[in-house]
Every structure is written in C-alpha cells, then in structure tokens.
Scaffold this motif. Structure first.
Motif, PDB file in Angstrom:
ATOM      1  N   VAL A   1      40.058  20.147  38.729  1.00 16.27           N
ATOM      2  CA  VAL A   1      39.423  18.837  38.557  1.00 16.27           C
ATOM      3  C   VAL A   1      39.589  18.427  37.104  1.00 16.27           C
ATOM      4  O   VAL A   1      39.271  19.197  36.195  1.00 16.27           O
ATOM      5  CB  VAL A   1      37.933  18.900  38.934  1.00 16.27           C
ATOM      6  CG1 VAL A   1      37.233  17.583  38.611  1.00 16.27           C
ATOM      7  CG2 VAL A   1      37.772  19.231  40.418  1.00 16.27           C
ATOM      8  N   ILE A   2      40.074  17.200  36.874  1.00 11.71           N
ATOM      9  CA  ILE A   2      40.270  16.744  35.498  1.00 11.71           C
ATOM     10  C   ILE A   2      39.328  15.604  35.127  1.00 11.71           C
ATOM     11  O   ILE A   2      39.222  15.253  33.947  1.00 11.71           O
ATOM     12  CB  ILE A   2      41.726  16.317  35.233  1.00 11.71           C
ATOM     13  CG1 ILE A   2      42.157  15.181  36.167  1.00 11.71           C
ATOM     14  CG2 ILE A   2      42.662  17.509  35.337  1.00 11.71           C
ATOM     15  CD1 ILE A   2      43.461  14.520  35.752  1.00 11.71           C
ATOM     16  N   ASP A   3      38.640  15.024  36.114  1.00 13.74           N
ATOM     17  CA  ASP A   3      37.682  13.973  35.789  1.00 13.74           C
ATOM     18  C   ASP A   3      36.744  13.788  36.972  1.00 13.74           C
ATOM     19  O   ASP A   3      37.061  14.162  38.111  1.00 13.74           O
ATOM     20  CB  ASP A   3      38.384  12.646  35.473  1.00 13.74           C
ATOM     21  CG  ASP A   3      37.527  11.713  34.603  1.00 13.74           C
ATOM     22  OD1 ASP A   3      36.312  11.966  34.476  1.00 13.74           O
ATOM     23  OD2 ASP A   3      38.079  10.747  34.058  1.00 13.74           O
ATOM     24  N   GLY A   4      35.597  13.226  36.685  1.00 19.63           N
ATOM     25  CA  GLY A   4      34.623  12.944  37.732  1.00 19.63           C
ATOM     26  C   GLY A   4      33.611  11.938  37.231  1.00 19.63           C
ATOM     27  O   GLY A   4      33.379  11.811  36.028  1.00 19.63           O
TER      28      GLY A   4
ATOM     29  N   VAL B   1      38.726  13.438  40.375  1.00 17.68           N
ATOM     30  CA  VAL B   1      40.177  13.372  40.213  1.00 17.68           C
ATOM     31  C   VAL B   1      40.718  14.793  40.114  1.00 17.68           C
ATOM     32  O   VAL B   1      40.304  15.567  39.248  1.00 17.68           O
ATOM     33  CB  VAL B   1      40.584  12.562  38.962  1.00 17.68           C
ATOM     34  CG1 VAL B   1      42.112  12.474  38.859  1.00 17.68           C
ATOM     35  CG2 VAL B   1      39.979  11.164  38.999  1.00 17.68           C
ATOM     36  N   TYR B   2      41.613  15.133  41.025  1.00 22.04           N
ATOM     37  CA  TYR B   2      42.230  16.457  41.064  1.00 22.04           C
ATOM     38  C   TYR B   2      43.653  16.371  40.532  1.00 22.04           C
ATOM     39  O   TYR B   2      44.361  15.380  40.740  1.00 22.04           O
ATOM     40  CB  TYR B   2      42.299  16.983  42.498  1.00 22.04           C
ATOM     41  CG  TYR B   2      40.970  17.284  43.140  1.00 22.04           C
ATOM     42  CD1 TYR B   2      40.432  18.566  43.110  1.00 22.04           C
ATOM     43  CD2 TYR B   2      40.261  16.283  43.808  1.00 22.04           C
ATOM     44  CE1 TYR B   2      39.223  18.841  43.717  1.00 22.04           C
ATOM     45  CE2 TYR B   2      39.044  16.548  44.411  1.00 22.04           C
ATOM     46  CZ  TYR B   2      38.530  17.840  44.362  1.00 22.04           C
ATOM     47  OH  TYR B   2      37.329  18.102  44.965  1.00 22.04           O
ATOM     48  N   GLU B   3      44.066  17.448  39.865  1.00 29.59           N
ATOM     49  CA  GLU B   3      45.430  17.520  39.332  1.00 29.59           C
ATOM     50  C   GLU B   3      46.115  18.775  39.838  1.00 29.59           C
ATOM     51  O   GLU B   3      45.503  19.841  39.945  1.00 29.59           O
ATOM     52  CB  GLU B   3      45.391  17.562  37.793  1.00 29.59           C
ATOM     53  CG  GLU B   3      46.767  17.714  37.162  1.00 29.59           C
ATOM     54  CD  GLU B   3      46.704  17.912  35.657  1.00 29.59           C
ATOM     55  OE1 GLU B   3      47.345  17.134  34.942  1.00 29.59           O
ATOM     56  OE2 GLU B   3      46.007  18.838  35.204  1.00 29.59           O
TER      57      GLU B   3
ATOM     58  N   THR C   1      52.716  14.793  47.755  1.00 32.96           N
ATOM     59  CA  THR C   1      53.458  15.262  46.583  1.00 32.96           C
ATOM     60  C   THR C   1      52.875  14.778  45.263  1.00 32.96           C
ATOM     61  O   THR C   1      53.315  15.200  44.200  1.00 32.96           O
ATOM     62  CB  THR C   1      54.918  14.794  46.669  1.00 32.96           C
ATOM     63  OG1 THR C   1      54.942  13.363  46.758  1.00 32.96           O
ATOM     64  CG2 THR C   1      55.608  15.382  47.890  1.00 32.96           C
ATOM     65  N   GLU C   2      51.882  13.864  45.319  1.00 30.15           N
ATOM     66  CA  GLU C   2      51.324  13.337  44.082  1.00 30.15           C
ATOM     67  C   GLU C   2      50.703  14.453  43.245  1.00 30.15           C
ATOM     68  O   GLU C   2      50.058  15.348  43.778  1.00 30.15           O
ATOM     69  CB  GLU C   2      50.262  12.265  44.379  1.00 30.15           C
ATOM     70  CG  GLU C   2      50.834  10.920  44.821  1.00 30.15           C
ATOM     71  CD  GLU C   2      51.258  10.905  46.282  1.00 30.15           C
ATOM     72  OE1 GLU C   2      50.980  11.903  46.970  1.00 30.15           O
ATOM     73  OE2 GLU C   2      51.858   9.922  46.720  1.00 30.15           O
ATOM     74  N   GLN C   3      50.917  14.362  41.931  1.00 25.36           N
ATOM     75  CA  GLN C   3      50.353  15.366  41.050  1.00 25.36           C
ATOM     76  C   GLN C   3      48.850  15.171  40.867  1.00 25.36           C
ATOM     77  O   GLN C   3      48.131  16.122  40.593  1.00 25.36           O
ATOM     78  CB  GLN C   3      51.041  15.306  39.684  1.00 25.36           C
ATOM     79  CG  GLN C   3      52.520  15.675  39.733  1.00 25.36           C
ATOM     80  CD  GLN C   3      52.743  17.094  40.208  1.00 25.36           C
ATOM     81  OE1 GLN C   3      53.058  17.322  41.369  1.00 25.36           O
ATOM     82  NE2 GLN C   3      52.572  18.049  39.326  1.00 25.36           N
ATOM     83  N   ARG C   4      48.369  13.938  41.011  1.00 22.46           N
ATOM     84  CA  ARG C   4      46.948  13.662  40.815  1.00 22.46           C
ATOM     85  C   ARG C   4      46.406  12.820  41.974  1.00 22.46           C
ATOM     86  O   ARG C   4      47.043  11.851  42.393  1.00 22.46           O
ATOM     87  CB  ARG C   4      46.716  12.956  39.483  1.00 22.46           C
ATOM     88  CG  ARG C   4      47.018  13.882  38.303  1.00 22.46           C
ATOM     89  CD  ARG C   4      46.844  13.219  36.967  1.00 22.46           C
ATOM     90  NE  ARG C   4      47.065  14.196  35.896  1.00 22.46           N
ATOM     91  CZ  ARG C   4      46.972  13.930  34.611  1.00 22.46           C
ATOM     92  NH1 ARG C   4      46.660  12.707  34.215  1.00 22.46           N
ATOM     93  NH2 ARG C   4      47.164  14.865  33.707  1.00 22.46           N
ATOM     94  N   ILE C   5      45.254  13.223  42.463  1.00 22.61           N
ATOM     95  CA  ILE C   5      44.625  12.573  43.615  1.00 22.61           C
ATOM     96  C   ILE C   5      43.195  12.211  43.245  1.00 22.61           C
ATOM     97  O   ILE C   5      42.456  13.037  42.690  1.00 22.61           O
ATOM     98  CB  ILE C   5      44.597  13.526  44.836  1.00 22.61           C
ATOM     99  CG1 ILE C   5      46.009  13.932  45.254  1.00 22.61           C
ATOM    100  CG2 ILE C   5      43.864  12.882  46.012  1.00 22.61           C
ATOM    101  CD1 ILE C   5      46.024  15.031  46.312  1.00 22.61           C
ATOM    102  N   GLY C   6      42.786  10.985  43.553  1.00 19.48           N
ATOM    103  CA  GLY C   6      41.400  10.573  43.378  1.00 19.48           C
ATOM    104  C   GLY C   6      40.678  10.579  44.715  1.00 19.48           C
ATOM    105  O   GLY C   6      41.201  10.090  45.710  1.00 19.48           O
TER     106      GLY C   6
ATOM    107  N   CYS D   1      41.045   6.200  37.861  1.00 17.04           N
ATOM    108  CA  CYS D   1      42.185   6.843  38.524  1.00 17.04           C
ATOM    109  C   CYS D   1      43.507   6.348  37.938  1.00 17.04           C
ATOM    110  O   CYS D   1      44.449   7.128  37.754  1.00 17.04           O
ATOM    111  CB  CYS D   1      42.149   6.573  40.031  1.00 17.04           C
ATOM    112  SG  CYS D   1      40.812   7.426  40.908  1.00 17.04           S
ATOM    113  N   ALA D   2      43.563   5.050  37.628  1.00 22.07           N
ATOM    114  CA  ALA D   2      44.790   4.488  37.056  1.00 22.07           C
ATOM    115  C   ALA D   2      45.069   5.081  35.676  1.00 22.07           C
ATOM    116  O   ALA D   2      46.223   5.394  35.343  1.00 22.07           O
ATOM    117  CB  ALA D   2      44.667   2.964  36.954  1.00 22.07           C
ATOM    118  N   TYR D   3      44.029   5.268  34.868  1.00 23.81           N
ATOM    119  CA  TYR D   3      44.213   5.873  33.547  1.00 23.81           C
ATOM    120  C   TYR D   3      44.776   7.293  33.660  1.00 23.81           C
ATOM    121  O   TYR D   3      45.492   7.757  32.775  1.00 23.81           O
ATOM    122  CB  TYR D   3      42.884   5.904  32.786  1.00 23.81           C
ATOM    123  CG  TYR D   3      42.381   4.546  32.359  1.00 23.81           C
ATOM    124  CD1 TYR D   3      43.259   3.548  31.930  1.00 23.81           C
ATOM    125  CD2 TYR D   3      41.021   4.241  32.384  1.00 23.81           C
ATOM    126  CE1 TYR D   3      42.801   2.299  31.552  1.00 23.81           C
ATOM    127  CE2 TYR D   3      40.549   2.990  32.006  1.00 23.81           C
ATOM    128  CZ  TYR D   3      41.446   2.024  31.586  1.00 23.81           C
ATOM    129  OH  TYR D   3      40.993   0.786  31.214  1.00 23.81           O
TER     130      TYR D   3
END
Length: 509
Positions: free
Chosen positions: A31-34, A20-22, A2-7, A70-72
């Motif tokens: 993808v929102i970051d890499g 990082v997927y959203e 259910t997490e909105q964002r996964i690393g 990922c924490a950010y």
C-alpha cells in the motif's frame, strides 16, 4: 491485471475509504497511499429512504478528490464499490448514476453476499485459520459468514449496522438498559431466521471492520498489551462483556478519552459491540479474533489475481512479498543460508523436544534475516527485527512473529532475554531458550556461507561424541573464512545445543 498501481474505493455506510496498491519492479505488493472520510450515510437517509441531493453532491466531491489522488500516483485502474447505505436506499439507481456522471468513475453496487465474499477473501488471505465465523459490522449492514477448511460455506447480510442501530436505539451514543434489551431482541429476531448460525458452536468469531478493530485497540490498552498490532489478536468472550459494560456506562466526554477509541466512533462503538456480542452468544463462539484486513483487501486480491484470488499458503506469500520489498538483499546468499539451516534443523531436531512449528519459524527467519541491511548494514539485525514485527507477516500469531523476528536478529542469549522481558507475557523463559536454539542454528548457517560465494555445494551432517560434524563434501576453494567463522561460534553454540560444531572439507588438515 497488468497495471502497476490500483486504486480501491469503498463507499461504506460509516466512512468512505481509498487505498492505493503498488506492484513493485520486483513483484512485491504494498500500500502506498490511503485516505478516509467520515460519511455516516446511514444517518443521512431521509424519511422516504432516499439519499438527499446534497449528500450525493458531497459524495461526488469525495470521489473526485480520491480520483485525483489516484491520478497523482499514476494508478492505471480504479475500482470503486458501494455497500449497504446506497444498496438499501430507495433512490440507489439515481445515486449511482449521478456519482458516475459527476466523477467519471464506474461504481459497483455490491450485494450483501458479494460484500461478505470479498470480506472473507481479505480475511482468509491474511490469517492462517481453517474454520470459524466471520463478521463485518458496517454502518448500515452486518455480514456474517461461516467458513470451513478455509472455504466460505454460507453467509448472510443483515440490514443493520452500528450507525442505523445507533440512530434507532442509542441516540447520541447512549444505550440505556431498556434500549439494550430492545436492540438485543431486534438482533435475536433477525438471527432466528438464520438457524445455521447456531449449528457450529465452539468456533472462533473473526471480526473485520472498524467496530472490531476499535474493540481490539481498547482491549490492548486496557490490558497494557506489549505488542503493537491488533491483527490476529484474540480476545476472550468474558473480557468483551466486561469492557462493553464499562464503555456503555461512560458519559461521552469520558468515552472520548478512552485509549484506543478513535473520535469518530465515540457514539457508535457501543451499539456496534452490542451487535457483536449478540451474534457471539447466538453462535456460542469460543472467542473473538481481530482481523486487520477485510473488504478492500479482498477487492485488491480479486482485481490483481482474478484467476486465483485465494492464496494457497498465506505465510509463504507474505514472507516472499516482504523479501521482495527489499531487493538489495543478496538472494543467493540468503537461499544458501536457508538451505543449510533447514538441513541442520532436520538433522538435530529428532533428538530435541522442539515445537511442531519450529521449522516453519526457522524457515521464515532464515528467509528474512538480511532485510534490515536495506536500511543500514551496520547493526542490520536491529532493523530486521523492526521490519519483521512492523510489516504484514500474515499467517503468524503475535508470539510467532516475535519468535521469528527474535531468531532472525539473534546475537546472544542475553539479548534474547532482554527481548522476552520487553514483550512479557507474550514471551516467557521457554521462548528465550527456543529463540536461542533457533537463532544460534541460523548463525551457524550464516557462517557456512560467510564469504557469500555459496562455495559449499553439498553438506553432510553427523553427531559424534559431543561434536556436530559438518563436512563440505563438494566445495570450491579452501573455505578458510567459513572455517574460522564456525570455530568462532563453537563455544556459544555448545552452551546452547551441547554440541561443538566442526567444519571439514576435502584437503582440510
């Protein structure tokens, strides 16, 4: 999940990567970051087969760096995996334990067949292909799989890749003739133990991973390819053979300037392509096909959709996902336009020689034609075209992507000619005609809901004496706007289809 964002973190033999997927509020994934760090772990294994302590320390630093990223992003879940270099290390248990203790992350050590299955999942969820071989040349292993009817049949993980074979046969990236023969004999010996690799000749060899992506970029630069995407890019076998010899004979300083080749692959591209060619010829494959997805994508799908990670329809999912990334689009209007245009196509197509997939292209274009308005309504067709050709529209060839984008952004036949001229030789004169036919059909469907009120509940279509008779049998209001819009399109539509559209409705005089 259910997490909105996964690393997703991949500790590979050549590089370590984070993605990082959203999941957006409207259900789309992106993808929102890499991040990527060169590792060359296969080169750093000591003479006893161990990962040295200083390398483990560096890995812990990288894991903590990625964990902070990922924490950010408030990632609710991080999945970290390790592949061949650590899998083959004598002290792998100690390496995993130290990284976990130093970073607080759980590290999955993937077996060779697991790695192949995740790579297959990433590929099959991004391409419309039924049968073939899949190859992933990493730094310390090479996974090869056979798939039939979009299902993984058999796979093998060879304990060699572009980094450890470079170390053995091509020191400093130079592969001499004698070393090439030795490398090919080494690969042939491994292949001989897997006879099934030779049982399915004539299938495409789909490649994932950095070696094949680099090869695709180099080939595109070499042929001056006019479309900026390497995903789903086909390469003839003889072209790879010729390019390989050219690159192999280049000194490193010249190779560094080779268009399409990243600096961190200058010394390992030649042994990587040597492995690729050896397997291609052993399989008697038909051609190469570059895939931009792979292991990390497969891990994402397996994590996000654990009950059904393999998509039943790649294109439908991709189109729906791209549409959901642009929630400001008037969905009821788009749905009405999609319904009208497919009804128009079904009524007219039997009388015209249109390609078998034309309905699929029109369906795609009519679902996405308004996404450009999320950038700017004025001239939104230009933005729609850009978004479609630069987004992950999986399940389409490059030509099909251009046909869909050209249809969605269609304004006139002259504009279609300019588009085809910009993308020669992917598009030709016949494609200009096709884009004009499908694009004008879409423009007519848009006109039928120009007021964006979905006033036409039921539409009947008939052809009579050079006229395309459109009767709104059940309609609300007088359809004044729609009638005027259809009349405005009639002249150009007749030039393309040979029919003049006329809209009528109850009470119309």
């Amino acid at each position: 999940m259910t997490e909105q964002r996964i690393g997703i973190i991949d500790i590979g033999s050549n590089s370590i990567r984070l993605v990082v997927y959203e999941r957006t509020a409207h259900g789309a994934h992106r993808v929102i970051d890499g991040s990527k760090r060169a590792a060359r772990l296969s080169e750093l294994i000591d003479e006893n087969g161990n990962v040295p302590d200083h390398v483990i320390s560096d890995l812990i630093d990288m894991m903590n760096h990625f964990r902070l990223i990922c924490a950010y992003h408030n990632a609710g879940y991080i999945r970290a995996v390790a592949t061949a270099a650590i899998r083959n290390a004598a002290n792998r248990s100690e390496v995993i334990a130290q990284i976990e203790a130093g970073s607080g992350l759980t590290i999955e050590l993937l077996g060779g067949e697991q790695e192949a299955s995740y790579g297959f999942l990433g590929m099959i969820n991004s391409m419309d292909i039924r049968d073939g071989f899949l190859i992933d040349i990493g730094g310390g292993s090479t996974e090869v799989s056979l798939f039939r009817d979009r299902t993984l049949v058999q796979s093998v993980s060879f304990p060699f890749g572009c980094v450890n074979l470079s170390r053995r046969f091509a020191p400093k990236g130079i592969l001499q003739d004698e070393d090439l023969r030795a490398l090919e004999a080494f690969v042939a010996e491994a292949v001989s133990k897997e006879p099934w690799l030779a049982w399915s000749p004539g299938l495409p060899l789909v490649g994932v991973g950095g070696t094949v992506r680099s090869l695709g970029k180099i080939h595109q630069a070499h042929v001056k390819y006019t479309f900026q995407s390497y995903h789903n890019y086909p390469i003839p076998g003889q072209d790879v053979d010729l390019l390989f010899e050219q690159i192999r004979k280049m000194p490193l300083d010249k190779r560094r300037k080779l268009p399409g080749l990243s600096k961190d692959r200058v010394d390992i591209i030649v042994p990587g392509v040597a492995i690729l060619r050896a397997l291609f010829h052993a399989m008697r494959a038909s051609h190469y096909l570059v895939c931009g997805a792979g292991l990390r994508d497969g891990l994402f799908y397996a994590t996000r959709f654990p009950n059904q990670p393999k998509l039943p329809d790649v294109l439908t999912y991709s189109v729906s996902n791209l549409a959901a990334l642009h929630p400001a689009v008037p969905r009821k209007h788009v749905a009405a336009v999609n319904r009208y245009v497919l009804q128009l196509f079904d009524a007219l197509s039997p009388q015209y020689h249109l390609p078998e997939r034309a309905r699929v292209w029109l369906d795609t274009a009519s679902t996405l034609f308004r996404i450009g308005a999320s950038i700017d309504y004025y001239d939104y067709t230009k933005h729609t075209f850009y978004l479609m050709v630069n987004s992950h529209l999986s399940g389409l060839s490059h030509r099909e992507m251009l046909l869909c984008a050209g249809t969605a952004s269609y304004k006139s036949k002259n504009r279609a000619k300019l588009l085809a001229a910009s993308f020669k030789p992917i598009l030709d004169e016949q494609d200009v005609t096709l884009i004009s036919m499908l694009g004008s059909l879409l423009q007519l469907a848009i006109a039928l809901d120009r007021s964006e009120t979905q006033a036409i509940e039921r539409l009947t279509i008939d052809v009579d004496n050079g006229k395309l008779l459109l009767c709104a049998e059940r309609a609300e209001g007088q359809l004044v706007v729609e009638h005027k819009e259809v009349d405005g399109l009639a002249h150009e539509f007749k030039k393309i289809w040979g029919l003049a559209p006329q809209l009528s409705f109850p009470g119309y005089r």
